[in-house]
Design a protein around this motif. Sequence first.
Motif, PDB file in Angstrom:
ATOM      1  N   ILE A   9       1.059  -0.883  -0.145  1.00 44.39           N
ATOM      2  CA  ILE A   9      -0.037   0.015   0.473  1.00 44.39           C
ATOM      3  C   ILE A   9       1.034   1.265   0.338  1.00 44.39           C
ATOM      4  O   ILE A   9       1.456   1.896   0.934  1.00 44.39           O
ATOM      5  CB  ILE A   9      -0.637   0.183   1.393  1.00 44.39           C
ATOM      6  N   GLY A  10       0.813   1.633  -1.080  1.00 43.69           N
ATOM      7  CA  GLY A  10       1.597   3.261  -1.057  1.00 43.69           C
ATOM      8  C   GLY A  10       3.141   3.281  -2.109  1.00 43.69           C
ATOM      9  O   GLY A  10       2.739   2.031  -2.177  1.00 43.69           O
ATOM     10  N   CYS A  11       2.877   3.237  -3.095  1.00 45.32           N
ATOM     11  CA  CYS A  11       4.007   2.993  -4.650  1.00 45.32           C
ATOM     12  C   CYS A  11       4.042   4.813  -4.494  1.00 45.32           C
ATOM     13  O   CYS A  11       5.137   4.524  -5.783  1.00 45.32           O
ATOM     14  CB  CYS A  11       3.041   3.281  -5.914  1.00 45.32           C
ATOM     15  N   GLY A  12       5.375   5.214  -3.784  1.00 49.55           N
ATOM     16  CA  GLY A  12       5.364   6.336  -4.070  1.00 49.55           C
ATOM     17  C   GLY A  12       7.334   5.627  -3.929  1.00 49.55           C
ATOM     18  O   GLY A  12       7.698   4.065  -4.024  1.00 49.55           O
ATOM     19  N   ASN A  13       7.950   6.463  -3.891  1.00 46.17           N
ATOM     20  CA  ASN A  13      10.252   6.288  -4.086  1.00 46.17           C
ATOM     21  C   ASN A  13       9.907   5.005  -2.728  1.00 46.17           C
ATOM     22  O   ASN A  13      10.902   4.347  -3.608  1.00 46.17           O
ATOM     23  CB  ASN A  13      10.955   7.291  -4.046  1.00 46.17           C
ATOM     24  N   ILE A  14       9.782   5.064  -1.716  1.00 44.89           N
ATOM     25  CA  ILE A  14      10.422   3.978  -1.133  1.00 44.89           C
ATOM     26  C   ILE A  14       9.955   3.049  -1.416  1.00 44.89           C
ATOM     27  O   ILE A  14      10.182   1.489  -1.240  1.00 44.89           O
ATOM     28  CB  ILE A  14       9.507   4.763   0.816  1.00 44.89           C
ATOM     29  N   ALA A  15       8.499   2.642  -1.907  1.00 43.08           N
ATOM     30  CA  ALA A  15       7.968   1.619  -2.978  1.00 43.08           C
ATOM     31  C   ALA A  15       9.097   0.632  -4.011  1.00 43.08           C
ATOM     32  O   ALA A  15       9.328  -0.937  -3.457  1.00 43.08           O
ATOM     33  CB  ALA A  15       6.498   1.233  -3.322  1.00 43.08           C
ATOM     34  N   ASN A  16       9.770   1.590  -4.085  1.00 41.44           N
ATOM     35  CA  ASN A  16      10.578   0.881  -5.167  1.00 41.44           C
ATOM     36  C   ASN A  16      11.689   0.035  -4.290  1.00 41.44           C
ATOM     37  O   ASN A  16      12.170  -1.377  -5.208  1.00 41.44           O
ATOM     38  CB  ASN A  16      11.806   1.832  -6.050  1.00 41.44           C
ATOM     39  N   GLN A  17      12.321   0.609  -2.973  1.00 40.56           N
ATOM     40  CA  GLN A  17      13.372   0.044  -2.488  1.00 40.56           C
ATOM     41  C   GLN A  17      12.526  -1.255  -1.718  1.00 40.56           C
ATOM     42  O   GLN A  17      13.407  -2.475  -1.440  1.00 40.56           O
ATOM     43  CB  GLN A  17      14.085   1.112  -1.408  1.00 40.56           C
ATOM     44  N   HIS A  18      11.160  -1.236  -1.636  1.00 38.67           N
ATOM     45  CA  HIS A  18      10.858  -2.716  -1.014  1.00 38.67           C
ATOM     46  C   HIS A  18       9.858  -2.759  -2.032  1.00 38.67           C
ATOM     47  O   HIS A  18      11.256  -4.838  -1.373  1.00 38.67           O
ATOM     48  CB  HIS A  18       9.350  -2.061  -0.178  1.00 38.67           C
ATOM     49  N   VAL A  19      10.175  -3.403  -3.032  1.00 38.18           N
ATOM     50  CA  VAL A  19      10.105  -4.140  -3.586  1.00 38.18           C
ATOM     51  C   VAL A  19      11.579  -5.167  -4.339  1.00 38.18           C
ATOM     52  O   VAL A  19      12.344  -6.318  -4.366  1.00 38.18           O
ATOM     53  CB  VAL A  19       9.449  -3.277  -4.948  1.00 38.18           C
TER      54      VAL A  19
END
Length: 86
Positions: A9-19
Motif C-alpha cells: 500500500i503506497g507506490c511512492g519512491n520508497i516502494a521501489n526499495q521494498h520491491v
Amino acid sequence: MKKIKVGIIGCGNIANQHVYALEKNKEVDILGVCDNLESRAKFFSEKYDIEYYTSDPKKLISDLNLDAIHVLTPSHTHAELTKLGL
C-alpha cells in the motif's frame, strides 16, 4: 515451501526499495499494489510486472489472500491502514 503472499500500500519512491528487497527473497510473491492515485498504482504494477493494482486498500485486502502488507504511506496514515489488515 509455500510462498509468502505480500501486498503493498503506497507506490511512492520508497516502494521501489521494498520491491527490490522483496524480489531477492525467493519465498515471497508480491500479489498486488495499492495507491490512492490509481494511475500510479497501475504504472507501478506494470513496472514490476505485478498483476493486481487498485486505489482502494480495502479492495486490495479483500480481493487477495495476503500474508503480509507493506504500508508505505505517510506515517500519519499507518494506524488506520494497518487496522484494515486485521
